[in-house]
Design a protein around this motif. Structure first.
Motif, PDB file in Angstrom:
ATOM      1  N   GLY A 161     -15.183  61.905  18.253  1.00 48.57           N
ATOM      2  CA  GLY A 161     -15.880  62.563  16.896  1.00 48.57           C
ATOM      3  C   GLY A 161     -14.049  63.458  17.269  1.00 48.57           C
ATOM      4  N   PHE A 162     -13.797  64.263  15.935  1.00 52.56           N
ATOM      5  CA  PHE A 162     -13.605  65.302  15.108  1.00 52.56           C
ATOM      6  C   PHE A 162     -13.497  66.130  14.469  1.00 52.56           C
ATOM      7  CE2 PHE A 162     -10.986  63.925  11.565  1.00 52.56           C
ATOM      8  CZ  PHE A 162     -10.945  62.410  11.562  1.00 52.56           C
ATOM      9  N   VAL A 171     -17.352  60.954  12.587  1.00 52.70           N
ATOM     10  CA  VAL A 171     -17.010  60.431  13.740  1.00 52.70           C
ATOM     11  C   VAL A 171     -16.518  58.438  13.568  1.00 52.70           C
ATOM     12  CG1 VAL A 171     -18.504  59.524  16.388  1.00 52.70           C
ATOM     13  CG2 VAL A 171     -18.872  61.383  15.008  1.00 52.70           C
ATOM     14  N   GLY A 172     -15.840  58.095  14.608  1.00 50.30           N
ATOM     15  CA  GLY A 172     -15.351  56.033  14.897  1.00 50.30           C
ATOM     16  C   GLY A 172     -14.644  55.815  15.711  1.00 50.30           C
ATOM     17  N   ARG A 206      -3.193  63.960   4.621  1.00 48.65           N
ATOM     18  CA  ARG A 206      -3.556  62.099   4.631  1.00 48.65           C
ATOM     19  C   ARG A 206      -4.382  61.903   3.465  1.00 48.65           C
ATOM     20  NH1 ARG A 206      -2.606  59.604  10.395  1.00 48.65           N
ATOM     21  NH2 ARG A 206      -4.590  60.228  11.052  1.00 48.65           N
ATOM     22  N   GLY A 207      -4.592  60.207   3.228  1.00 49.98           N
ATOM     23  CA  GLY A 207      -5.727  60.153   2.643  1.00 49.98           C
ATOM     24  C   GLY A 207      -6.702  59.871   3.216  1.00 49.98           C
ATOM     25  N   ASP A 208      -7.935  60.001   2.258  1.00 51.21           N
ATOM     26  CA  ASP A 208      -8.869  59.886   3.163  1.00 51.21           C
ATOM     27  C   ASP A 208      -9.175  58.526   3.612  1.00 51.21           C
ATOM     28  OD1 ASP A 208      -9.869  58.853   0.761  1.00 51.21           O
ATOM     29  OD2 ASP A 208     -12.269  60.366   0.373  1.00 51.21           O
ATOM     30  N   SER A 212     -10.454  56.760   9.071  1.00 48.82           N
ATOM     31  CA  SER A 212     -11.124  56.037  10.686  1.00 48.82           C
ATOM     32  C   SER A 212      -9.974  55.626  11.414  1.00 48.82           C
ATOM     33  CB  SER A 212     -11.581  54.800   9.973  1.00 48.82           C
ATOM     34  OG  SER A 212     -10.871  53.843   8.965  1.00 48.82           O
ATOM     35  N   SER A 213      -8.821  55.929  10.882  1.00 43.38           N
ATOM     36  CA  SER A 213      -8.008  55.917  12.027  1.00 43.38           C
ATOM     37  C   SER A 213      -7.396  56.958  13.077  1.00 43.38           C
ATOM     38  CB  SER A 213      -6.401  55.822  11.567  1.00 43.38           C
ATOM     39  OG  SER A 213      -6.059  53.622  10.426  1.00 43.38           O
TER      40      SER A 213
END
Ligand code: GLU
Length: 313
Positions: A161-162, A171-172, A206-208, A212-213
Motif C-alpha cells: 500500500g501507499f 493497496v495493489g 501521472r495518469g491514474d 496499479s503499477s
C-alpha cells in the motif's frame, strides 16, 4: 541535508508513441503545476525504450508542451541513454539472489494453475524454483528466443500500500514482475524506478491508469535501496474521457494541439480550456502559466475524470 534547501523534482515522462492528446497534455500540465507550485524542478524524460526510432515524435511532443507554457529544467533525458544504469540495477538485484530466468510464454502463464492467494494475473511462479539443469533445458527448448528476467518478490507478500495525494490510500498487487524481456528490452517498472531516483525525482504525477503499477515500483525501490514513500510522493490524476465515456483517443476528434490549431483553437486557448477543466479559470478566461501556478491547490484538484467533447473547446 535540509530538504527545504534542496527541493526535489517532479517530472513528465511521455512515451514517444504519437502526438500528445488533450489527456496527455492535461496530465503534463498537472505534473508541472505540482512541481512548480511546490518549488520543485521539473524534468522531462522521454520513455523511448520500446521506440528508440520515434525520436521525431518526441520532438513534436516537447514542442507541444512548450506551446502550452510548460517549461522544464536541464536537458531532456532519453531513457535509451540510461541502459548502463538499468543493467547495473538488474545486476544489483541479481547478486542479492532476487533475479531468475523465465522461459514462459504468455500462453504458458495463462495455462498454469495459479498459486493459492495469488492476485489475479500474477505470475504463477512456474520458473521460480527450477534447478540449474531444468533451467538449462528450458533455455534450450526456447532457443533462439532468450529467457526473460523476473524479480523474486518476497515470498508470501502479495500486496503493498501507499498514500496517494489524489487517490488516498491505495493497496495493489505485487508479484514476480518482469525486469527484462526476452527480446532484451528493460521493463518499464525497472527503468522508471532507476531513472526517477537518478534524476532526483521525489514527486511522481501521472495518469491514474498507472496507479496499479506503483506497488511494484515501490517494491523495487526498496529492494534497490532507493528512496520510497514518504520520501517520494505520488499523485495519480484522473484521465480525460472522450464523448463515449471511454479513455480519450485520437479517434475522438480534434484532440491534439495540431488538430485544434487547424480548427482555429490556439495553444493559449487550449491552456485556458485545460485550466477551466481543473477549476483554475473561468470558462473563456485566458490565463498565463504563472497565474495557473499561483492558483493551483493540489487539495482542490478535481477527483473525477474530465469528459471532453468538441463542445468543451
Ligand atoms: N511513459 C509512461 C506513459 O507515457 C508514463 C510513465 C510514468 O509517468 O511513470 O504512459
Amino acid at each position: 541535508m535540509n530538504s527545504h534547501l534542496t527541493p526535489g523534482a517532479g517530472r513528465y515522462a511521455p512515451s514517444p508513441s504519437g502526438e500528445l492528446h488533450l489527456g496527455n497534455l492535461r496530465t503534463a500540465l498537472i505534473a508541472w503545476l505540482f512541481a512548480r507550485g511546490s518549488g520543485r524542478r521539473f524534468l522531462l524524460r522521454v520513455e523511448d525504450l520500446d521506440r528508440a526510432r520515434d525520436a521525431g515524435t518526441a520532438d513534436a511532443q516537447l514542442a507541444d508542451l512548450s506551446a502550452l507554457g510548460i517549461d522544464w529544467d536541464g536537458e531532456v533525458v532519453l531513457q535509451t541513454t540510461r541502459a548502463a544504469a538499468h543493467e547495473a540495477a538488474i545486476a544489483q538485484l541479481s547478486s542479492a539472489g532476487l533475479v531468475y530466468e523465465c522461459t514462459c510464454t504468455r500462453k504458458d502463464i495463462l495455462a498454469a494453475p495459479t498459486a493459492p492467494h495469488a492476485p489475479p494475473g500474477a505470475y504463477p511462479g512456474t520458473c521460480r524454483d527450477l534447478t540449474e539443469a531444468e533451467r538449462a533445458a528450458a533455455r534450450q527448448r526456447i532457443a533462439p528466443r532468450l529467457p526473460a528476467l523476473r524479480l523474486r518478490a518476497p515470498a508470501g507478500e502479495t500486496g503493498l500500500g501507499f498514500d496517494d495525494l489524489v487517490l488516498g490510500h491505495v493497496v495493489g498487487d505485487i508479484d514476480d514482475l518482469v525486469l527484462k524481456r526476452g527480446d532484451g528490452t528493460v521493463a518499464y517498472n525497472l527503468a522508471v524506478v532507476v531513472d526517477d531516483a537518478a534524476m532526483g525525482v521525489d514527486q511522481i504525477v501521472r495518469g491514474d491508469d498507472l496507479a496499479s503499477s506503483t506497488p511494484r515500483q515501490i517494491l523495487l525501490q526498496g529492494l534497490l535501496g532507493l528512496p520510497t514513500p514518504p520520501k517520494v510522493s505520488y499523485a495519480h490524476v484522473p484521465l480525460v474521457l472522450g464523448p463515449t465515456g471511454a479513455r480519450l483517443a485520437k479517434r475522438d476528434g480534434a484532440v491534439t494541439l495540431r488538430d485544434l490549431a487547424a480548427a482555429g483553437t490556439s495553444a493559449g486557448e487550449v491552456r485556458a480550456m485545460l485550466a477551466t477543466s481543473l477549476g483554475l479559470a473561468e470558462p473563456g478566461e485566458s490565463v498565463t502559466p504563472d497565474q495557473l501556478v499561483e492558483r493551483f491547490d493540489p487539495a482542490a484538484l478535481p477527483r473525477e475524470p474530465w469528459v471532453w467533447g468538441p463542445a468543451s473547446a
